[in-house]
Design a protein around this motif. Structure first.
Motif, PDB file in Angstrom:
ATOM      1  N   UNK A 273       0.840  -1.186   0.000  1.00 24.02           N
ATOM      2  CA  UNK A 273       0.000   0.000   0.000  1.00 24.02           C
ATOM      3  C   UNK A 273       0.881   1.245   0.000  1.00 24.02           C
ATOM      4  N   UNK A 274       0.545   2.226  -0.846  1.00 22.87           N
ATOM      5  CA  UNK A 274       1.279   3.480  -0.921  1.00 22.87           C
ATOM      6  C   UNK A 274       0.876   4.385   0.231  1.00 22.87           C
ATOM      7  N   UNK A 275       1.672   5.449   0.418  1.00 21.78           N
ATOM      8  CA  UNK A 275       1.297   6.445   1.406  1.00 21.78           C
ATOM      9  C   UNK A 275      -0.054   7.022   1.049  1.00 21.78           C
ATOM     10  N   UNK A 276      -0.859   7.380   2.065  1.00 26.84           N
ATOM     11  CA  UNK A 276      -2.155   7.987   1.772  1.00 26.84           C
ATOM     12  C   UNK A 276      -1.975   9.258   0.952  1.00 26.84           C
ATOM     13  N   UNK A 277      -2.877   9.482   0.034  1.00 25.91           N
ATOM     14  CA  UNK A 277      -2.794  10.665  -0.824  1.00 25.91           C
ATOM     15  C   UNK A 277      -4.111  11.431  -0.786  1.00 25.91           C
ATOM     16  N   UNK A 278      -4.011  12.718  -0.973  1.00 24.11           N
ATOM     17  CA  UNK A 278      -5.175  13.588  -1.079  1.00 24.11           C
ATOM     18  C   UNK A 278      -5.267  14.001  -2.531  1.00 24.11           C
ATOM     19  N   UNK A 279      -6.446  13.889  -3.092  1.00 25.91           N
ATOM     20  CA  UNK A 279      -6.667  14.266  -4.479  1.00 25.91           C
ATOM     21  C   UNK A 279      -7.767  15.321  -4.531  1.00 25.91           C
TER      22      UNK A 279
ATOM     23  N   UNK B  90     -10.686  18.251   3.359  1.00 23.77           N
ATOM     24  CA  UNK B  90     -11.168  17.963   4.716  1.00 23.77           C
ATOM     25  C   UNK B  90     -11.737  16.555   4.805  1.00 23.77           C
ATOM     26  N   UNK B  91     -12.601  16.207   3.862  1.00 18.86           N
ATOM     27  CA  UNK B  91     -13.257  14.898   3.898  1.00 18.86           C
ATOM     28  C   UNK B  91     -12.249  13.759   3.740  1.00 18.86           C
ATOM     29  N   UNK B  92     -11.290  13.923   2.832  1.00 17.69           N
ATOM     30  CA  UNK B  92     -10.311  12.863   2.613  1.00 17.69           C
ATOM     31  C   UNK B  92      -9.388  12.687   3.820  1.00 17.69           C
ATOM     32  N   UNK B  93      -8.917  13.806   4.381  1.00 19.23           N
ATOM     33  CA  UNK B  93      -8.052  13.692   5.566  1.00 19.23           C
ATOM     34  C   UNK B  93      -8.827  13.126   6.746  1.00 19.23           C
ATOM     35  N   UNK B  94     -10.073  13.549   6.920  1.00 17.31           N
ATOM     36  CA  UNK B  94     -10.894  13.018   8.011  1.00 17.31           C
ATOM     37  C   UNK B  94     -11.054  11.506   7.867  1.00 17.31           C
TER      38      UNK B  94
ATOM     39  N   UNK C 103      -3.113  28.757  -0.576  1.00 12.50           N
ATOM     40  CA  UNK C 103      -2.919  28.346   0.822  1.00 12.50           C
ATOM     41  C   UNK C 103      -4.180  28.508   1.670  1.00 12.50           C
ATOM     42  N   UNK C 104      -5.004  29.506   1.375  1.00 12.58           N
ATOM     43  CA  UNK C 104      -6.237  29.705   2.138  1.00 12.58           C
ATOM     44  C   UNK C 104      -7.193  28.531   2.024  1.00 12.58           C
ATOM     45  N   UNK C 105      -7.166  27.839   0.900  1.00 15.42           N
ATOM     46  CA  UNK C 105      -8.022  26.673   0.693  1.00 15.42           C
ATOM     47  C   UNK C 105      -7.623  25.552   1.647  1.00 15.42           C
ATOM     48  N   UNK C 106      -6.325  25.287   1.722  1.00 13.35           N
ATOM     49  CA  UNK C 106      -5.826  24.239   2.619  1.00 13.35           C
ATOM     50  C   UNK C 106      -5.997  24.670   4.070  1.00 13.35           C
ATOM     51  N   UNK C 107      -5.767  25.946   4.354  1.00 15.09           N
ATOM     52  CA  UNK C 107      -5.929  26.454   5.720  1.00 15.09           C
ATOM     53  C   UNK C 107      -7.365  26.256   6.198  1.00 15.09           C
ATOM     54  N   UNK C 108      -8.329  26.483   5.316  1.00 17.93           N
ATOM     55  CA  UNK C 108      -9.728  26.292   5.705  1.00 17.93           C
ATOM     56  C   UNK C 108      -9.997  24.823   6.022  1.00 17.93           C
ATOM     57  N   UNK C 109      -9.473  23.913   5.214  1.00 16.23           N
ATOM     58  CA  UNK C 109      -9.648  22.484   5.470  1.00 16.23           C
ATOM     59  C   UNK C 109      -9.030  22.121   6.827  1.00 16.23           C
ATOM     60  N   UNK C 110      -7.831  22.634   7.104  1.00 17.86           N
ATOM     61  CA  UNK C 110      -7.176  22.355   8.386  1.00 17.86           C
ATOM     62  C   UNK C 110      -7.981  22.933   9.545  1.00 17.86           C
TER      63      UNK C 110
END
Length: 161
Positions: free
Chosen positions: A1-7, A21-25, A53-60
């Motif tokens: 299995x590969x490292x988890x990835x976000x797409x 957010x959904x994928x990391x959760x 960066x604001x997009x990722x910051x919102x997910x975090x």
């Protein structure tokens, strides 16, 4: 299995921050990202996914509100300990996501069985996955998809083969 990835699918009706957010959760709740594991910085993940960066910051921020991750100055962003009680999901949001996925799959020409197979594969990813969508010619230039490795010392952008 590969490292988890976000797409991130930029053609989806689901906003990019919500996809992240959904994928990391899901990766956290299923244990694929373990407690204490370090996530990439907002800037690094944004660069890897070719997003603001604001997009990722919102997910975090959303993940922090859900107490799935914690950010500490000098220690970075890490996966938090899961609460002992099971997570209650939002049925309305789940319905919307399922409809979006089904609509997009049908637009690609997928039938009911192909869609169900893709969902089963997504629920239980592994080396024996029967999904062939990654090499599907229908994806072509229509789907602008970026991905980034979530774990490890360095994050890199995956390039389609």
């Amino acid at each position: 299995m590969n490292d988890p990835a976000v797409r991130v699918d930029t053609t989806s009706q689901v906003p990019p921050y919500e996809q992240i957010r959904a994928q990391l959760a899901a990766l956290i709740r299923t244990g694929r990202l373990a407690e204490g594991e370090r996530l990439p910085t907002v800037r690094q993940l944004a660069a890897d996914l070719i997003l603001a960066p604001g997009t990722v910051a919102r997910a975090y921020r959303e993940l922090e509100r859900a107490e799935l991750i914690r950010t500490r100055r000098g220690a970075g962003t890490r996966v938090a300990a899961l609460p002992p009680e099971p997570h209650a999901h939002d049925r309305d949001q789940l319905t919307i996501l399922a409809r979006d996925f089904t609509s997009a799959a049908r637009a690609l020409g997928a039938g009911t069985e192909d869609i169900l197979t893709a969902v089963r594969d997504a629920l239980d990813p592994g080396p024996t996955s029967s999904s062939a969508t990654a090499d599907s010619p229908a994806r072509g230039s229509r789907t602008a998809e970026s991905s980034a490795q979530v774990t490890g010392v360095r994050n890199r952008r995956e390039r389609p083969a």
